[in-house]
Write a protein that holds these residues in place. Structure first.
Motif, mmCIF file in Angstrom:
data_model
loop_
_atom_site.group_PDB
_atom_site.id
_atom_site.type_symbol
_atom_site.label_atom_id
_atom_site.label_comp_id
_atom_site.label_asym_id
_atom_site.label_seq_id
_atom_site.Cartn_x
_atom_site.Cartn_y
_atom_site.Cartn_z
ATOM 1 N N ALA A 133 9.982 15.083 27.181
ATOM 2 C CA ALA A 133 9.553 13.750 26.771
ATOM 3 C C ALA A 133 8.174 13.845 26.140
ATOM 4 N N MET A 134 7.943 13.003 25.143
ATOM 5 C CA MET A 134 6.609 12.893 24.564
ATOM 6 C C MET A 134 6.433 11.471 24.057
ATOM 7 N N SER A 135 5.180 11.059 23.952
ATOM 8 C CA SER A 135 4.912 9.718 23.445
ATOM 9 C C SER A 135 3.634 9.724 22.625
ATOM 10 N N TRP A 136 3.585 8.833 21.649
ATOM 11 C CA TRP A 136 2.393 8.631 20.838
ATOM 12 C C TRP A 136 2.561 7.342 20.050
ATOM 13 N N CYS A 137 1.469 6.682 19.796
ATOM 14 C CA CYS A 137 1.441 5.448 18.988
ATOM 15 C C CYS A 137 2.472 4.418 19.437
ATOM 16 N N GLY A 138 2.690 4.308 20.720
ATOM 17 C CA GLY A 138 3.643 3.333 21.235
ATOM 18 C C GLY A 138 5.070 3.844 21.323
ATOM 19 N N TRP A 139 5.369 4.950 20.680
ATOM 20 C CA TRP A 139 6.717 5.517 20.697
ATOM 21 C C TRP A 139 6.882 6.475 21.863
ATOM 22 N N SER A 140 8.065 6.492 22.447
ATOM 23 C CA SER A 140 8.426 7.468 23.474
ATOM 24 C C SER A 140 9.748 8.103 23.067
ATOM 25 N N LEU A 141 9.811 9.425 23.171
ATOM 26 C CA LEU A 141 11.031 10.171 22.893
ATOM 27 C C LEU A 141 11.413 10.910 24.161
ATOM 28 N N GLN A 142 12.701 10.930 24.467
ATOM 29 C CA GLN A 142 13.202 11.617 25.656
ATOM 30 C C GLN A 142 14.482 12.339 25.262
ATOM 31 N N THR A 143 14.588 13.592 25.642
ATOM 32 C CA THR A 143 15.811 14.333 25.359
ATOM 33 C C THR A 143 16.800 14.131 26.498
ATOM 34 N N SER A 144 18.015 14.556 26.262
ATOM 35 C CA SER A 144 19.005 14.586 27.341
ATOM 36 C C SER A 144 18.611 15.716 28.299
ATOM 37 N N VAL A 145 19.313 15.827 29.393
ATOM 38 C CA VAL A 145 19.024 16.853 30.400
ATOM 39 C C VAL A 145 19.837 18.102 30.084
#
Length: 177
Positions: free
Chosen positions: A51-63
């Motif tokens: 997971a990572m986030s920046w500028c209000g965005w969050s990204l999450q991968t599957s497991v």
């Protein structure tokens, strides 16, 4: 700075303001392998995700059961974000998109098993509200636009926008499944 800020679109200023107001979200050390709040490999019962986030965005991968796979996904997504940065900075119309589509596609080509969920958060009324997580970057950007427009129209509109976004996200999950 005043001149540069006055040249930005209104949603850019709103997002910058929200970003400055929101607290830094650092996951508990027991859940984070690399310890970085915005670039984090997380351990789950079934394996690992990134997971990572920046500028209000969050990204999450599957497991994935493989730690090395999660690290490969981290490398691919951080690289895609860094490749997208010059284009986002040069194009005022694209500043609000977390990744350029071409950079995301290259990451997906390099890591065919990579599945990413996108969501956007903004501070409103003393708390952070998020759009639902969706797999489509285009849909995530659209939900972000709807949320920001609703914030300018009052709390009732924000609630309606979030409800509508939840229905759209559910429909997207059904199409993908």
């Amino acid at each position: 700075w005043r001149t540069r800020l006055s040249a930005l679109p209104a949603d850019a200023l709103l997002e910058l303001s929200a970003l400055m107001a929101e607290p830094w979200d650092v996951p508990p050390p027991s859940r984070a392998i690399d310890g970085a709040g915005d670039k984090c490999i997380r351990r789950h019962k079934q394996g690992y995700s990134f997971a990572m986030s920046w500028c209000g965005w969050s990204l999450q991968t599957s497991v994935t059961p493989s730690l090395s796979q999660a690290i490969d996904w981290q490398i691919a997504l951080v690289h895609a974000r860094e490749c997208s940065r010059p284009g986002r900075l040069a194009d005022a119309a694209a500043w609000h998109v977390p990744l350029r589509e071409g950079d995301l596609l290259r990451a997906l080509e390099a890591q065919p098993r990579l599945q990413v969920m996108f969501r956007f958060g903004v501070a409103h009324g003393g708390r952070t509200i998020f759009t639902p997580s969706v797999r489509s970057l285009e849909l995530a950007t659209e939900l972000r636009q709807r949320l920001l427009a609703a914030i300018g129209s009052g709390d009732a509109r924000v609630s309606q926008a979030l409800d509508a976004a939840a229905h759209v996200a559910t429909a997207e999950r059904r199409r993908v499944a």
